[in-house]
Structures are given as C-alpha cells and as structure tokens.
Design an enzyme around this catalytic site. Structure first.
Site, PDB file in Angstrom:
ATOM      1  N   LYS A   1       0.800  -1.228   0.000  1.00 38.49           N
ATOM      2  CA  LYS A   1       0.000   0.000   0.000  1.00 38.49           C
ATOM      3  C   LYS A   1       0.834   1.281   0.000  1.00 38.49           C
ATOM      4  O   LYS A   1       0.411   2.309  -0.528  1.00 38.49           O
ATOM      5  CB  LYS A   1      -0.937   0.004   1.211  1.00 38.49           C
ATOM      6  CG  LYS A   1      -2.087  -0.978   1.131  1.00 38.49           C
ATOM      7  CD  LYS A   1      -3.144  -0.531   0.144  1.00 38.49           C
ATOM      8  CE  LYS A   1      -4.402  -1.376   0.240  1.00 38.49           C
ATOM      9  NZ  LYS A   1      -5.453  -0.914  -0.690  1.00 38.49           N
TER      10      LYS A   1
ATOM     11  N   SER B   1       0.767  -9.923  -0.677  1.00 43.62           N
ATOM     12  CA  SER B   1       0.577  -8.476  -0.629  1.00 43.62           C
ATOM     13  C   SER B   1       0.879  -7.828   0.710  1.00 43.62           C
ATOM     14  O   SER B   1       1.140  -6.620   0.763  1.00 43.62           O
ATOM     15  CB  SER B   1      -0.857  -8.134  -1.055  1.00 43.62           C
ATOM     16  OG  SER B   1      -1.781  -8.872  -0.260  1.00 43.62           O
TER      17      SER B   1
END
Length: 321
Positions: free
Chosen positions: A54, A307
């Site tokens: 992110k 992720s």
C-alpha cells in the site's frame, strides 16, 4: 482513463517513490514448487515498508500532488494497510492526516496507525460505513480524500509491483493477485498486458467479500452483503463508478474465490514451509492455486503476490491453536 496511464508514467512513479520503498524479492520456493509440480515464485510485498504494498500507491498520490496537499488535511478510510501507509507517509513527509477505520478493523492494525501519532477515528461497523463517512468529510474543502484504490495516482504506485515482477522474471505464465477494491491488480495487470500479454493475470477474493467478482459477473458494480473474514484487508464493497472495475474488466483474465478455511491453511503452510508470515489478504493467492490447481496444470512458472504481512497476533494464535 486508460489513455492517462502509460509505462513511462509508471517508470517515473517508480523514480518518484524509489527512495522511500523497497524493491521486494521475487523468491523462488523450492518446497512449494516440488509440492505443486510447477515453479512457484513469491512476490514478497509482506517485506515492503509498512508491511504491505500500500505504501507505493500512497506515496505516488501524495508526492504527485504535494503542492495541493500541503496546507490541507488528508482524510482516508481503511481496514488497515492503507491506513498504516498513509500514517507512515504523513509522518515522513510532514503531511496532516486523519484516518477513519471501522470497528471491524483488527486491533493490531489500529495500533500500528496510532504508533505514528496520526489522528485516528473509529467509525462504522464495517469498511463501507467508514468509507461513506470519510467521503462526507472530504466534501469539506480543507480535506483531500485519498482513496485506497479508486484513484489513478494510487494505481500508478501499485503498478510498480508489476514492473518489478516482469524485470525479475519475464517468463511467467501467470500472476495471481489478491483483490479487494482492485488497485493492486489494476496496476499489475496493466503492466503485464503491456509488456507480456501472454502472461495471465488472475485475481482472488474471499467468498466472504466477493464484491469485484460479483460485479464483473453482473457487468456493473453491485453491492453485496459481507461476511466476516480473516482476509479483512480485502473486505468491503467497491466504490460506485470506481475506475478499478474498468481495469479489471479489460486486463484481468479471471477472478477466483476461496473459503476461510482455505485461507487459514495457506497462512499455516507459508509459515511452516518457508517461515513466511502473511496476513489473510495475502494468503488467498496460495489458497487459490491449491484449490484450482487443475486450472494451472499447463502453467510452468507461477507468481503469487503476497501483498502484506500485517496479521493480527490474535488471528495468528487462533490459526495455529
């Protein structure tokens, strides 16, 4: 929309954010490769700054708009990883930020946000309620809303993951990517289809929160009823008119669904076999590969995007209990 994105912009974004982020490893797992009869590569974004991919998108958004943002206050909503990234970025760049998180966000991720001293407000029972509140706040001209996914500048940052993958291994047959709002898979799939169109890009969602899956199936963004999930980072509906929906329709080959027990087993397997700690939102890629192994039987080189690694210790204990 697609005309506003280009490989040159993605390369320039990488230069822009490069000194703040890590070029994460593409690790070849010998053990998983032997077990699954293919060459399995793990893109270790769980080792990224702030513990997830992110930060790439957040820095892209802030640094591309730094003159507009200074003197105002960022407001955003998140189940956790985006909030952590915004908090970290605001600290190192001297930006004022307000974070909205729902009550359903994990205590661990709330504490990570607080650690940077950011203004955190808990609002709503779930992501959708937190997002609606943050969007209402952003109508005040003193606030600038930073979406976790529905923003081309965010997608440009996430696309740098795709650049790294194709540079690290240009011969991949398929890349399997977690899908929540779709920012990560939008960026990765754009790069892959531009550079290596033969490579498949497959998304994965939890059965508890299949908003993008159901939207693609319906041909339009639809709202669904959400169930609790250990993959809380993928939890939530897709914002109405989100640009990520168009990217997914155009560039993503398929989206698969996995169950909660399959996600938990994948978390355990990555830890036991490789000593890799991931959260549920990352483990969905291994869960999907194992569940749908027949779909990948003719594919020799497979990349799983891990992720993030910000798993709540309580979840970790429950899984291994």
């Amino acid at each position: 929309m697609f005309m506003d994105l280009s490989l040159s912009k993605i390369y320039s974004t990488r230069r822009l954010i490069g000194k703040f982020v890590r070029f994460t490893p593409l690790y070849h797992s010998e053990i998983l490769s032997d077990k699954l009869n293919a060459s399995i590569y793990l893109k270790l974004e769980n080792q990224q700054v702030t513990g997830s991919f992110k930060i790439r998108g957040v820095l892209s958004k802030i640094l591309r708009n730094i003159d507009t943002i200074r003197g105002k206050k960022i407001v955003t909503c998140s189940m956790g990883n985006h909030a952590i990234a915004v908090s970290y970025a605001s600290e190192i760049l001297g930006i004022d930020a307000k974070i909205i998180m729902p009550r359903s966000a994990t205590s661990f991720k709330k504490e990570r946000v607080k650690a940077y001293g950011t203004d955190l407000e808990i609002h709503g029972a779930n992501y959708d309620e937190a997002e609606s509140y943050a969007l209402r706040l952003s109508r005040n001209r003193d606030f600038i809303f930073v979406s976790p996914y529905n923003d081309l500048d965010i997608i440009l940052g996430q696309a740098t993951v795709g650049l790294e993958i194709v540079e690290q291994n240009p011969d991949l047959d398929v890349i399997i990517v977690p899908v929540g709002g779709g920012g990560l898979i939008s960026g990765i799939s754009y790069v892959i289809k531009e550079v290596s169109p033969k490579t498949k890009v497959i998304g994965v969602q939890s059965e508890a929160s299949p908003a993008m899956y159901e939207s693609v199936k319906a041909g339009k963004i639809v709202k669904i009823n959400l169930k609790p999930s250990i993959a809380e980072g993928l939890h939530g509906n897709v914002e109405e008119n989100s640009i990520t929906f168009e990217f997914v329709k155009r560039y993503v080959d398929d989206i698969l669904l996995v169950e909660e027990k399959e996600i938990m087993e994948a978390i355990k397997e990555l830890y036991y076999l490789e000593g890799i700690v991931v959260e549920g939102a990352a483990a969905v890629t291994l869960a999907a590969l194992k569940k749908y192994i027949d779909l990948f039987s003719k594919m020799s080189n497979i990349c799983l995007v891990l992720s993030g690694g910000n798993i709540d210790p309580k979840h970790f204990i429950e899984i291994f209990d």
